[in-house]
Motif scaffolding. Structure first.
Motif, short mmCIF file in Angstrom:
data_model
loop_
_atom_site.label_atom_id
_atom_site.label_comp_id
_atom_site.label_asym_id
_atom_site.label_seq_id
_atom_site.Cartn_x
_atom_site.Cartn_y
_atom_site.Cartn_z
N VAL A 205 2.72 -0.40 1.18
CA VAL A 205 1.70 -0.03 0.19
C VAL A 205 2.37 0.11 -1.17
O VAL A 205 3.35 0.86 -1.32
CB VAL A 205 0.99 1.27 0.58
N MET A 206 1.82 -0.59 -2.17
CA MET A 206 2.40 -0.59 -3.51
C MET A 206 1.47 0.07 -4.51
O MET A 206 0.24 0.03 -4.36
CB MET A 206 2.72 -2.02 -3.97
N ARG A 207 2.08 0.67 -5.53
CA ARG A 207 1.32 1.22 -6.66
C ARG A 207 2.18 1.13 -7.90
O ARG A 207 3.32 1.61 -7.91
CB ARG A 207 0.92 2.68 -6.42
N ALA A 208 1.65 0.51 -8.95
CA ALA A 208 2.30 0.47 -10.26
C ALA A 208 3.76 0.04 -10.16
O ALA A 208 4.64 0.66 -10.75
CB ALA A 208 2.19 1.83 -10.95
N GLY A 209 4.01 -1.00 -9.36
CA GLY A 209 5.35 -1.57 -9.30
C GLY A 209 6.31 -0.86 -8.39
O GLY A 209 7.51 -1.17 -8.38
N ARG A 210 5.84 0.08 -7.59
CA ARG A 210 6.71 0.81 -6.67
C ARG A 210 6.13 0.79 -5.26
O ARG A 210 4.93 0.61 -5.08
CB ARG A 210 6.88 2.28 -7.11
N LEU A 211 7.00 0.98 -4.27
CA LEU A 211 6.57 1.12 -2.89
C LEU A 211 6.26 2.59 -2.61
O LEU A 211 7.10 3.46 -2.82
CB LEU A 211 7.65 0.63 -1.93
N GLU A 212 5.06 2.85 -2.11
CA GLU A 212 4.67 4.21 -1.78
C GLU A 212 4.96 4.55 -0.32
O GLU A 212 5.33 5.66 0.01
CB GLU A 212 3.17 4.41 -2.06
N GLN A 213 4.78 3.56 0.57
CA GLN A 213 5.02 3.78 2.00
C GLN A 213 5.14 2.44 2.69
O GLN A 213 4.40 1.50 2.39
CB GLN A 213 3.88 4.59 2.63
N VAL A 214 6.09 2.33 3.62
CA VAL A 214 6.24 1.13 4.46
C VAL A 214 6.22 1.60 5.91
O VAL A 214 7.07 2.39 6.33
CB VAL A 214 7.56 0.39 4.16
N ASP A 215 5.24 1.11 6.67
CA ASP A 215 5.09 1.61 8.04
C ASP A 215 4.26 0.64 8.85
O ASP A 215 3.61 -0.26 8.30
CB ASP A 215 4.40 2.97 8.02
N ALA A 216 4.28 0.81 10.17
CA ALA A 216 3.40 0.05 11.06
C ALA A 216 1.96 0.52 10.83
O ALA A 216 1.73 1.63 10.34
CB ALA A 216 3.82 0.26 12.51
N PRO A 217 0.97 -0.31 11.16
CA PRO A 217 -0.42 0.03 10.86
C PRO A 217 -0.89 1.37 11.41
O PRO A 217 -1.48 2.17 10.67
CB PRO A 217 -1.21 -1.14 11.47
N ALA A 218 -0.62 1.66 12.69
CA ALA A 218 -1.12 2.91 13.28
C ALA A 218 -0.51 4.15 12.63
O ALA A 218 -1.24 5.08 12.23
CB ALA A 218 -0.90 2.92 14.79
N PRO A 219 0.83 4.25 12.48
CA PRO A 219 1.40 5.42 11.81
C PRO A 219 0.95 5.54 10.35
O PRO A 219 0.77 6.65 9.84
CB PRO A 219 2.91 5.19 11.90
N LEU A 220 0.78 4.40 9.69
CA LEU A 220 0.31 4.42 8.30
C LEU A 220 -1.07 5.05 8.21
O LEU A 220 -1.35 5.88 7.34
CB LEU A 220 0.29 3.00 7.73
N TYR A 221 -1.93 4.66 9.14
CA TYR A 221 -3.30 5.18 9.14
C TYR A 221 -3.32 6.66 9.51
O TYR A 221 -4.06 7.45 8.90
CB TYR A 221 -4.15 4.38 10.13
N ARG A 222 -2.53 7.04 10.49
CA ARG A 222 -2.58 8.42 10.98
C ARG A 222 -1.77 9.39 10.12
O ARG A 222 -2.06 10.59 10.11
CB ARG A 222 -2.09 8.48 12.42
N ARG A 223 -0.76 8.89 9.40
CA ARG A 223 0.10 9.78 8.62
C ARG A 223 0.40 9.17 7.25
O ARG A 223 1.54 8.77 6.96
CB ARG A 223 1.41 10.04 9.37
N PRO A 224 -0.58 9.07 6.36
CA PRO A 224 -0.29 8.55 5.02
C PRO A 224 0.75 9.42 4.32
O PRO A 224 0.77 10.64 4.48
CB PRO A 224 -1.65 8.64 4.31
N ALA A 225 1.61 8.79 3.51
CA ALA A 225 2.71 9.52 2.88
C ALA A 225 2.23 10.45 1.78
O ALA A 225 2.85 11.49 1.53
CB ALA A 225 3.74 8.53 2.32
N ASN A 226 1.15 10.09 1.09
CA ASN A 226 0.67 10.91 -0.02
C ASN A 226 -0.82 10.63 -0.26
O ASN A 226 -1.43 9.81 0.42
CB ASN A 226 1.50 10.67 -1.29
N THR A 227 -1.37 11.33 -1.24
CA THR A 227 -2.81 11.22 -1.48
C THR A 227 -3.20 9.85 -2.01
O THR A 227 -4.32 9.39 -1.77
CB THR A 227 -3.27 12.30 -2.47
#
Length: 357
Positions: A205-227
């Protein structure tokens, strides 16, 4: 297989499109670059392909530094959003184009074209004009043309964005099946979360030229790194944490919830409680002790076929505390309507604490 090291790219003195992006892709992996328009995902893809030059950073493919290698010598296949098929060439000639540019003999080109047509289920289409094809058929021809030279790395830029919903879902399933069958390492770009979940092994997941989180689909959905990640994935129930009570309990505007032990050490400053839309049961109390009751009224109800969505204002809360939930339609004689009181059972095991972005 692919390593991107601290990539920076600036298109103007005050517009840094990529800010130190580092990323690795494993052999045979399908990685998605997911983010809103303008976040830098397509620019990163073009730098990997050799179509853009990074201001800083390196790109390594199979251990070799290809940062300065011209695009045509990288053995990287790139499929654009608009497919870029040649209207003056028929289907077979389009598929064979890359092979001809690589100097493959005619017999090899014919054999490979037949293989690719079979792979994308377009046998018998070899002599058709690409202008006579549907959007889905054109997409499959573009994929066959990209795969024909047997690229080391495949790059897809919004590959199904121009197709209607049903065809898009069908082609995503076919595309993943083809990529896994060929075992080709792939990066694709999209702004659509459903596409990313359907196709990717991992999502960046990218925002404004940076990576916010890199994860498999299920962990990404269940545990987003930030708001930001949570909101971009479509989560709307992000409640401010007013205080921590004891080790596991958090106080929010709609009540206090006892969380799983995994969140015990999470900082309270700038954190929010995420309640997924499917983390609630309607009417009868589940047997799990993790479920806690919530009484409220329906602000809005939307029928979506196999599911229906409710906006619920918890009892004693203001309009700012409206929660969004999704339930299965099957087995229900009637659905709640606007203004109706409801009792929900929230599953605290599915809740998590996320940092403020």
């Amino acid at each position: 297989m692919l390593e991107v090291r601290a990539i920076h790219k600036r298109f103007a003195p005050d517009k840094e499109v990529l800010q130190g992006v580092s990323l690795t892709v494993e052999p045979q992996e399908i990685l998605c670059l997911l983010g809103p328009s303008g976040c830098g995902k397509s620019t990163l893809l073009r730098i990997i392909a050799g179509l853009e030059r990074a201001d800083q950073g390196r790109v390594l493919l199979n251990g070799s530094d290809i940062t300065e290698t011209p695009a045509h010598r990288r053995n990287v296949g790139l499929m654009f959003q608009d497919y870029a098929l040649f209207p003056h060439l028929n289907v077979a000639e389009n598929i064979a184009y890359g092979l001809r540019m690589h100097g493959a003999p005619a017999s090899e080109r014919r054999r490979r074209v037949e293989e690719m047509l079979a792979l994308v289920n377009l046998e018998g289409y070899a002599h058709r004009s690409v202008d006579d094809l549907s959007g889905g058929e054109q997409q499959r021809v573009a994929l066959a043309r990209t795969l024909a030279p047997n690229p080391t790395l495949l790059l897809l830029d919004e590959p199904v964005a121009n197709l209607d919903r049903l065809l898009r879902e069908e082609l995503l399933e076919a595309l993943r099946r083809i990529l896994k069958r060929l075992q080709v390492t792939t990066i694709f770009v999209t702004h659509d979360q459903e596409e990313a979940f359907a196709l990717a092994d991992r999502i960046a997941v990218m925002r404004a030229g940076r990576l916010e989180q890199v994860d498999a689909p299920a962990p990404l959905y269940r545990r987003p790194a930030n708001t930001f990640v949570a909101a971009f994935l479509g989560f709307r129930n992000l409640l401010p944490i007013l205080e921590w009570r004891g080790v596991h309990a958090v106080c929010t505007p709609i009540g206090t919830f006892e969380l799983p032990e995994r969140d015990a050490a999470h900082p309270a400053v700038g954190a929010r409680l995420l309640i997924p839309p499917d983390a609630a049961a309607l009417d009868s109390a589940p047997s799990s002790a993790a479920h806690v009751p919530l009484v409220g009224r329906v602000v809005a109800a939307t029928f979506r076929g196999s599911v229906f969505r409710l906006q619920v204002a918890p009892e004693g809360s203001g309009e700012d505390s409206v929660l969004y939930f999704e339930f299965r339609t099957r087995g229900r004689e009637r659905l709640p309507v606007q203004g109706e009181p409801v009792r929900l059972w929230l599953d605290t095991a599915q809740m998590c604490v996320v940092k403020e972005a």
